[in-house]
Scaffold this active site. Structure first.
Site, PDB file in Angstrom:
ATOM      1  CE  LYS A 193     -29.569 -11.246  -1.825  1.00 11.30           C
ATOM      2  NZ  LYS A 193     -30.140 -10.973  -0.490  1.00 11.30           N
ATOM      3  CD  GLU A 268     -41.276  -3.499 -11.958  1.00  3.58           C
ATOM      4  OE1 GLU A 268     -41.987  -2.293 -11.605  1.00  3.58           O
ATOM      5  OE2 GLU A 268     -41.288  -3.909 -13.246  1.00  3.58           O
ATOM      6  CB  CYS A 302     -43.644  -1.597  -4.732  1.00  6.37           C
ATOM      7  SG  CYS A 302     -44.322  -3.014  -5.870  1.00  6.37           S
ATOM      8  CD  GLU A 399     -41.034   2.472  -1.109  1.00  8.99           C
ATOM      9  OE1 GLU A 399     -40.033   2.218  -1.140  1.00  8.99           O
ATOM     10  OE2 GLU A 399     -41.746   2.063  -2.020  1.00  8.99           O
TER      11      GLU A 399
HETATM   12  P1  NAI Z   1     -33.328  -3.525  -0.339  1.00 10.62           P
HETATM   13  O1  NAI Z   1     -33.593  -2.891  -1.629  1.00 10.62           O
HETATM   14  O2  NAI Z   1     -32.140  -3.379   0.335  1.00 10.62           O
HETATM   15  O3  NAI Z   1     -33.642  -5.117  -0.411  1.00 10.62           O
HETATM   16  C1  NAI Z   1     -34.241  -5.892  -1.774  1.00 10.62           C
HETATM   17  C2  NAI Z   1     -33.058  -6.905  -2.024  1.00 10.62           C
HETATM   18  O4  NAI Z   1     -32.057  -6.346  -2.636  1.00 10.62           O
HETATM   19  C3  NAI Z   1     -32.865  -7.919  -1.066  1.00 10.62           C
HETATM   20  O5  NAI Z   1     -32.622  -9.140  -1.368  1.00 10.62           O
HETATM   21  C4  NAI Z   1     -31.415  -7.490  -0.644  1.00 10.62           C
HETATM   22  O6  NAI Z   1     -30.631  -8.476   0.114  1.00 10.62           O
HETATM   23  C5  NAI Z   1     -30.869  -7.075  -2.012  1.00 10.62           C
HETATM   24  N1  NAI Z   1     -29.619  -6.009  -1.679  1.00 10.62           N
HETATM   25  C6  NAI Z   1     -29.437  -5.216  -0.882  1.00 10.62           C
HETATM   26  N2  NAI Z   1     -28.269  -4.360  -1.232  1.00 10.62           N
HETATM   27  C7  NAI Z   1     -27.923  -5.089  -2.448  1.00 10.62           C
HETATM   28  C8  NAI Z   1     -26.688  -4.705  -3.088  1.00 10.62           C
HETATM   29  N3  NAI Z   1     -25.789  -3.803  -2.875  1.00 10.62           N
HETATM   30  N4  NAI Z   1     -26.530  -5.600  -4.405  1.00 10.62           N
HETATM   31  C9  NAI Z   1     -27.318  -6.504  -4.650  1.00 10.62           C
HETATM   32  N5  NAI Z   1     -28.446  -6.720  -3.711  1.00 10.62           N
HETATM   33  C10 NAI Z   1     -28.740  -5.830  -2.741  1.00 10.62           C
HETATM   34  O7  NAI Z   1     -34.536  -3.212   0.614  1.00 10.62           O
HETATM   35  P2  NAI Z   1     -34.538  -3.205   2.141  1.00 10.62           P
HETATM   36  O8  NAI Z   1     -33.396  -2.320   2.822  1.00 10.62           O
HETATM   37  O9  NAI Z   1     -35.013  -4.347   2.875  1.00 10.62           O
HETATM   38  O10 NAI Z   1     -35.821  -2.156   2.447  1.00 10.62           O
HETATM   39  C11 NAI Z   1     -35.521  -0.660   2.668  1.00 10.62           C
HETATM   40  C12 NAI Z   1     -37.211   0.016   1.843  1.00 10.62           C
HETATM   41  O11 NAI Z   1     -36.805  -0.475   0.585  1.00 10.62           O
HETATM   42  C13 NAI Z   1     -38.056  -0.537   2.319  1.00 10.62           C
HETATM   43  O12 NAI Z   1     -38.677   0.150   3.511  1.00 10.62           O
HETATM   44  C14 NAI Z   1     -38.997   0.035   1.268  1.00 10.62           C
HETATM   45  O13 NAI Z   1     -39.279   1.447   1.382  1.00 10.62           O
HETATM   46  C15 NAI Z   1     -38.040  -0.269  -0.023  1.00 10.62           C
HETATM   47  N6  NAI Z   1     -38.733  -1.477  -0.489  1.00 10.62           N
HETATM   48  C16 NAI Z   1     -39.308  -1.502  -1.657  1.00 10.62           C
HETATM   49  C17 NAI Z   1     -39.685  -3.045  -2.309  1.00 10.62           C
HETATM   50  C18 NAI Z   1     -40.547  -2.705  -3.408  1.00 10.62           C
HETATM   51  O14 NAI Z   1     -41.369  -3.951  -3.683  1.00 10.62           O
HETATM   52  N7  NAI Z   1     -40.624  -1.945  -4.394  1.00 10.62           N
HETATM   53  C19 NAI Z   1     -39.652  -3.996  -1.656  1.00 10.62           C
HETATM   54  C20 NAI Z   1     -38.627  -4.012  -0.477  1.00 10.62           C
HETATM   55  C21 NAI Z   1     -38.300  -2.933   0.040  1.00 10.62           C
END
Ligand code: NAI
Ligand code: MG
Length: 495
Positions: A193, A268, A302, A399
């Protein structure tokens, strides 16, 4: 966009649907997600916004493929060969994948080719090789009954079943490979996904997997929102494990959902990664190293460095060298080969990061901003250096995930360690020094899953990567990577 390679144009013009059972399948939802080019804010494609029924269809396809044994009972050498063939196809289509990555994610085409696609190849090849190195152990047991009986026991590692790989938008192809490929190498079947904003390269990869010989139903993709498709996937009873990279709040939500049925999960998550610069650091190495660590992919990494702590001896030369570097960086589209800073992934990420920059002057001694982006409709943010923020400032606790770096002067090494560890996160860190004593002893004092010395953000498939504290659960990479996609079974034979 008239200069795009024709295969990129033709892929963008497809009607993107779901990828289930080795083919494109129309979504049962009429909703679509629009995909924008971050450099211009213009629409480049749209994809299906999958609903719960779509997720159910994809999970059932994966479950049937798993039950059939077509993948998990295949000789390991054959699985390895097919995954190596996938790497060859990625190499064949490297330019197409790199362009798609730049167009949907915003990053520099140089980084897309040289880091993301090149890294994808290394990781696929490394993990393909692990498929033939799955081993258990045999051991003596001393069970005393019945009298005279003897036993021998051994362990088998068996795939957990259907895996959901939930992928973020910062490195959609590379992290997509991290979420999907170890599961495949272990013999699991997968539903990937991708993030809402960056679904194109993983759809492309899934079709390449079919071309490489991955059987139908083994590698499926559902595009859609996290709150709908992501959530349905995590809650589906036939999913045995969730492998997630993304934000800490969503990671916690997934962990709670998985606990209802005791699904396996690995997470992660975020980081707020410190770098400690000691009095004997070599600034000629340290300044470019910290710039790369902080501004690679516009800081949307990250493990990126986002907090620097420096002792008084080097504060002045380091702050002026970083200020010069930040203000001289060129800013432009990912397809502009001269641009060092590119747009962020989305309008919402641009707004989130800009809000931190806007309030920084109220919370810090000094704020230094670099150049503006060339197109006001693109999702640009000025690269920013924040000097001596207050210890509780949002820019030093949260972050940010953008091109924003803080520099704080500390009294001594002890204070640097104390402040570096003063975070709920513990993903990565670095120490910059020429002193052997410090290089050997400081990494042990830092609460983080990876600590670099005279380097930062450099990763490798052989080196385990995971978080301390709220930066995650479990590890990616390394020789034991597949174990987290496998159950361990003990077999005990009486003779
Ligand atoms: P997010 O954690 O919401 O998105 C990551 C993935 O999780 C996407 O595929 C999203 O569709 C999915 N997702 C979101 N809600 C979900 C749920 N309830 N159940 C299952 N899957 C779900 O991150 P977002 O909102 O795009 O970014 C927000 C912040 O998160 C960023 O500003 C950053 O600080 C952090 N982030 C950290 C990452 C890393 O590599 N550790 C990568 C992306 C974001
Ligand atoms: Mg989110």
């Amino acid at each position: 966009m008239s200069s795009l390679p024709p295969q990129v144009e033709s892929f963008l013009s497809l009607s993107h649907e779901l990828y289930i059972n080795g083919r494109t399948v129309r979504s049962q939802s009429s909703e679509r997600l629009t995909i924008y080019n971050p450099a211009t804010g213009q629409e480049i494609a749209s994809v299906a916004d999958a609903n719960e029924q779509d997720v159910d269809a994809a999970v059932n396809a994966a479950h049937q493929a798993y039950q059939s044994g077509v993948w998990r009972t295949m000789p390991a050498s054959e699985r390895e060969r097919i995954l190596l063939r996938l790497a060859e196809l990625v190499e064949r289509d490297a330019d197409i994948l790199a362009y798609l990555e730049t167009l949907e994610q915003g990053k520099s085409i140089h980084i897309a080719k040289g880091l993301e696609v090149a890294g994808t190849l290394s990781w696929i090849r490394y993990v393909a090789g692990l498929a033939t190195k799955i081993t258990g152990s045999t051991f003596d047991v001393s069970i005393p009954m019945p009298a005279g009986a003897r036993y021998t026991a051994y362990t088998l590692h068996e795939p957990v079943g259907v895996v959901a790989g939930i992928i973020p938008w910062n490195f959609p192809l590379l992290i997509g490979v991290w979420k999907v490929l170890p599961a495949l190498a272990a013999g699991c079947c997968v539903i990937a996904k991708p993030a809402e904003t960056t679904p194109l390269t993983i759809l492309y990869l899934a079709a390449l997997a079919t071309e490489a010989g991955v059987p139908d139903g083994v590698f499926n993709v559902v595009t859609g929102r996290g709150s709908v498709a992501g959530n349905s996937l995590v809650n589906h009873p036939l999913v045995a494990k969730v492998s997630f990279t993304g934000s800490t709040p969503v990671g916690k939500h997934i962990a709670r959902s998985c606990s209802d049925t005791l699904k396996r999960f690995s997470l992660e998550l975020g980081g707020k990664n410190p770098a400690i610069v000691l009095p004997d650091a070599d600034l000629e190495q340290t300044v470019p190293g910290l710039m790369l660590a902080s501004f690679l992919n516009q800081g949307q990494v990250c493990a990126a460095c986002s907090r620097i702590y420096v002792t008084p001896e080097l504060f002045k030369p380091l702050s002026s060298a970083l200020a010069d570097a930040v203000t001289s960086m060129t800013v432009g589209a990912g397809l502009d080969p001269t641009a060092q800073i590119n747009p962020l992934v989305s309008l919402s990420q641009q707004q989130k990061v800009s809000a931190y920059i806007d309030k920084a002057p109220l919370e810090a001694e000094h704020v230094i901003k670099g150049k503006h982006g060339p197109n006001p409709a693109g999702y640009y943010v000025q690269p920013t250096l924040i000097i001596n923020p207050a210890p509780t400032a949002a820019c030093i606790t949260d972050e940010i995930f953008g091109p924003v770096l803080t520099l704080t002067q500390v009294a001594d090494t002890d204070e640097a360690i104390r402040l570096a560890n003063n975070s709920p996160y513990g993903l990565a860190a670095s120490v910059w020094t020429q002193n052997l004593q410090a290089a050997m002893s400081l990494p042990r004092l830092i609460e983080a899953g990876t600590v670099w010395v005279n380097s930062h953000v450099m990763i490798d498939p052989a080196m385990p990567f995971g978080g301390y504290k709220q930066s995650g659960v479990g590890h990616d990479f390394g020789a034991d990577w597949l174990k987290s996609f496998m159950h361990q079974k003990s077999i005990c034979i009486r003779y």
